[in-house]
Design a protein around this motif. Structure first.
Motif, mmCIF file in Angstrom:
data_model
loop_
_atom_site.group_PDB
_atom_site.id
_atom_site.type_symbol
_atom_site.label_atom_id
_atom_site.label_comp_id
_atom_site.label_asym_id
_atom_site.label_seq_id
_atom_site.Cartn_x
_atom_site.Cartn_y
_atom_site.Cartn_z
ATOM 1 N N PHE A 105 0.635 3.986 -13.439
ATOM 2 C CA PHE A 105 0.484 2.914 -12.455
ATOM 3 C C PHE A 105 1.413 3.141 -11.257
ATOM 4 O O PHE A 105 1.006 2.934 -10.108
ATOM 5 C CB PHE A 105 0.795 1.567 -13.108
ATOM 6 C CG PHE A 105 0.727 0.402 -12.160
ATOM 7 C CD1 PHE A 105 -0.489 -0.145 -11.788
ATOM 8 C CD2 PHE A 105 1.896 -0.149 -11.633
ATOM 9 C CE1 PHE A 105 -0.554 -1.213 -10.898
ATOM 10 C CE2 PHE A 105 1.845 -1.214 -10.749
ATOM 11 C CZ PHE A 105 0.618 -1.745 -10.381
ATOM 12 N N VAL A 106 2.635 3.552 -11.509
ATOM 13 C CA VAL A 106 3.597 3.806 -10.433
ATOM 14 C C VAL A 106 3.123 4.946 -9.543
ATOM 15 O O VAL A 106 3.237 4.878 -8.316
ATOM 16 C CB VAL A 106 4.993 4.106 -11.018
ATOM 17 C CG1 VAL A 106 5.926 4.636 -9.939
ATOM 18 C CG2 VAL A 106 5.577 2.857 -11.648
ATOM 19 N N LEU A 107 2.580 5.997 -10.140
ATOM 20 C CA LEU A 107 2.057 7.116 -9.347
ATOM 21 C C LEU A 107 0.915 6.650 -8.437
ATOM 22 O O LEU A 107 0.824 7.062 -7.277
ATOM 23 C CB LEU A 107 1.571 8.227 -10.280
ATOM 24 C CG LEU A 107 2.658 8.974 -11.056
ATOM 25 C CD1 LEU A 107 2.036 9.899 -12.096
ATOM 26 C CD2 LEU A 107 3.554 9.770 -10.115
ATOM 27 N N ALA A 108 0.058 5.773 -8.971
ATOM 28 C CA ALA A 108 -1.025 5.221 -8.158
ATOM 29 C C ALA A 108 -0.470 4.351 -7.036
ATOM 30 O O ALA A 108 -0.989 4.355 -5.907
ATOM 31 C CB ALA A 108 -1.979 4.411 -9.035
ATOM 32 N N GLU A 109 0.603 3.606 -7.323
ATOM 33 C CA GLU A 109 1.231 2.765 -6.307
ATOM 34 C C GLU A 109 1.831 3.603 -5.182
ATOM 35 O O GLU A 109 1.746 3.224 -4.010
ATOM 36 C CB GLU A 109 2.317 1.900 -6.946
ATOM 37 C CG GLU A 109 1.799 0.652 -7.629
ATOM 38 C CD GLU A 109 1.211 -0.331 -6.635
ATOM 39 O OE1 GLU A 109 1.948 -0.822 -5.754
ATOM 40 O OE2 GLU A 109 -0.004 -0.585 -6.723
ATOM 41 N N ILE A 110 2.428 4.725 -5.532
ATOM 42 C CA ILE A 110 2.991 5.606 -4.499
ATOM 43 C C ILE A 110 1.891 6.072 -3.554
ATOM 44 O O ILE A 110 2.057 6.076 -2.329
ATOM 45 C CB ILE A 110 3.696 6.815 -5.145
ATOM 46 C CG1 ILE A 110 4.941 6.367 -5.912
ATOM 47 C CG2 ILE A 110 4.077 7.845 -4.080
ATOM 48 C CD1 ILE A 110 5.616 7.480 -6.683
ATOM 49 N N ALA A 111 0.746 6.461 -4.131
ATOM 50 C CA ALA A 111 -0.383 6.880 -3.298
ATOM 51 C C ALA A 111 -0.841 5.736 -2.400
ATOM 52 O O ALA A 111 -1.160 5.942 -1.217
ATOM 53 C CB ALA A 111 -1.535 7.357 -4.190
ATOM 54 N N TYR A 112 -0.851 4.533 -2.941
ATOM 55 C CA TYR A 112 -1.274 3.356 -2.166
ATOM 56 C C TYR A 112 -0.284 3.053 -1.046
ATOM 57 O O TYR A 112 -0.676 2.731 0.089
ATOM 58 C CB TYR A 112 -1.411 2.155 -3.091
ATOM 59 C CG TYR A 112 -1.728 0.859 -2.382
ATOM 60 C CD1 TYR A 112 -3.022 0.602 -1.911
ATOM 61 C CD2 TYR A 112 -0.743 -0.113 -2.183
ATOM 62 C CE1 TYR A 112 -3.316 -0.586 -1.258
ATOM 63 C CE2 TYR A 112 -1.032 -1.300 -1.520
ATOM 64 C CZ TYR A 112 -2.323 -1.524 -1.066
ATOM 65 O OH TYR A 112 -2.602 -2.696 -0.414
ATOM 66 N N TRP A 113 1.023 3.153 -1.339
ATOM 67 C CA TRP A 113 2.053 2.863 -0.333
ATOM 68 C C TRP A 113 2.020 3.844 0.830
ATOM 69 O O TRP A 113 2.354 3.482 1.960
ATOM 70 C CB TRP A 113 3.437 2.906 -0.968
ATOM 71 C CG TRP A 113 3.714 1.813 -1.948
ATOM 72 C CD1 TRP A 113 3.068 0.617 -2.051
ATOM 73 C CD2 TRP A 113 4.704 1.818 -2.968
ATOM 74 N NE1 TRP A 113 3.596 -0.127 -3.079
ATOM 75 C CE2 TRP A 113 4.604 0.591 -3.656
ATOM 76 C CE3 TRP A 113 5.662 2.738 -3.382
ATOM 77 C CZ2 TRP A 113 5.427 0.258 -4.729
ATOM 78 C CZ3 TRP A 113 6.486 2.417 -4.450
ATOM 79 C CH2 TRP A 113 6.368 1.188 -5.104
ATOM 80 N N THR A 114 1.679 5.091 0.560
ATOM 81 C CA THR A 114 1.821 6.145 1.563
ATOM 82 C C THR A 114 0.508 6.566 2.214
ATOM 83 O O THR A 114 0.521 7.331 3.175
ATOM 84 C CB THR A 114 2.481 7.386 0.939
ATOM 85 O OG1 THR A 114 1.710 7.811 -0.203
ATOM 86 C CG2 THR A 114 3.902 7.091 0.487
ATOM 87 N N TYR A 115 -0.620 6.076 1.706
ATOM 88 C CA TYR A 115 -1.914 6.475 2.262
ATOM 89 C C TYR A 115 -2.173 5.765 3.597
ATOM 90 O O TYR A 115 -1.980 4.554 3.707
ATOM 91 C CB TYR A 115 -3.042 6.155 1.276
ATOM 92 C CG TYR A 115 -4.412 6.578 1.784
ATOM 93 C CD1 TYR A 115 -4.772 7.917 1.775
ATOM 94 C CD2 TYR A 115 -5.311 5.627 2.269
ATOM 95 C CE1 TYR A 115 -6.021 8.318 2.244
ATOM 96 C CE2 TYR A 115 -6.559 6.024 2.734
ATOM 97 C CZ TYR A 115 -6.905 7.377 2.722
ATOM 98 O OH TYR A 115 -8.138 7.758 3.185
ATOM 99 N N ASP A 116 -2.609 6.531 4.574
ATOM 100 C CA ASP A 116 -2.952 5.999 5.891
ATOM 101 C C ASP A 116 -1.788 5.210 6.502
ATOM 102 O O ASP A 116 -1.946 4.090 6.992
ATOM 103 C CB ASP A 116 -4.200 5.116 5.790
ATOM 104 C CG ASP A 116 -4.829 4.864 7.168
ATOM 105 O OD1 ASP A 116 -4.564 5.651 8.097
ATOM 106 O OD2 ASP A 116 -5.560 3.859 7.309
ATOM 107 N N THR A 117 -0.597 5.789 6.435
ATOM 108 C CA THR A 117 0.605 5.183 7.026
ATOM 109 C C THR A 117 1.227 6.184 7.997
ATOM 110 O O THR A 117 0.596 7.177 8.362
ATOM 111 C CB THR A 117 1.626 4.815 5.934
ATOM 112 O OG1 THR A 117 2.033 6.011 5.241
ATOM 113 C CG2 THR A 117 1.026 3.834 4.925
#
Length: 214
Positions: A105-117
């Motif tokens: 879940f944390v790995l998925a969150e990292i992708a979410y935090w950093t995608y399209d930023t």
């Protein structure tokens, strides 16, 4: 008996203090090496006088020591969490499975935090991939010194706790700031998890049910 217990307590305190001191030293060294290496490619720093470089190195060392201390706080937080969780979940494998799920879940969150930023486009998969590769490498060394039950707890600690300690810098959108903090924290955490079984004196042949405490 009292004297023996007192000596045992003093011995454990010495081990923990040594762990803390070494951790902040590692944080300082890694931060200084990383920051100086990056600044060597910065044209603005090429003409800086020696006194300027010394001030910069001292500042980075102090920041690195702060990272080390922060890492040690996260290490103790995980130890407390692990102790409480193992008392709640009667089946040890339940807590291990939960740690594996949280790490994913944390790995998925990292992708979410950093995608399209403001981070570089490859950050959303590059950072999680680097964390996984580094965590698996450390977990492999941990398992070689303890037992196979240490795989998931080690990966969870290095992925979830390191990310938790780095949450503020994920909001900056600056890849340099992210690497400045994430790498020293990861290395400090890796060192601590590799020293834990030595401090606790757990035998290598211990069952997987106690692996999470290592």
């Amino acid at each position: 008996m009292v004297i023996k217990m007192r000596r045992l307590l003093e011995l454990n305190l010495r081990k923990w203090m040594k762990l803390f001191g070494t951790t902040i030293l590692i944080g300082a060294i890694v931060t200084v090496i990383g920051s100086v290496t990056i600044q060597l490619f910065n044209p603005d720093f090429r003409n800086v006088e020696a006194s300027g470089w010394l001030s910069y190195i001292l500042m980075m060392a102090l920041i690195g020591m702060t990272f080390g201390a922060f890492s040690h706080m996260g290490f103790f937080a995980y130890m407390m969490l692990n102790y409480i969780a193992r008392s709640i979940f009667k089946r040890p494998y339940s807590w291990v499975a939960i740690q594996g799920f949280i790490a994913l879940f944390v790995l998925a969150e990292i992708a979410y935090w950093t995608y399209d930023t403001n981070f570089p486009a490859h950050t959303f998969w590059g950072v999680p991939a680097a964390l996984v590769i580094g965590s698996v490498a450390v977990a492999w060394m941990k398992v070689s010194q303890t037992n196979s039950g240490a795989w998931i707890p080690t990966i969870f600690f290095l992925v979830a706790i390191t990310t938790m300690e780095s949450v503020p810098v994920f909001k900056t959108g600056d890849i340099s700031s992210l690497l400045y903090q994430l790498i020293p924290l990861f290395i400090c955490n890796a060192y601590q998890i590799m020293q834990l079984h030595k401090i606790l004196g757990k035998p290598a042949e211990a069952s997987p049910t106690v692996a999470a405490a290592k």
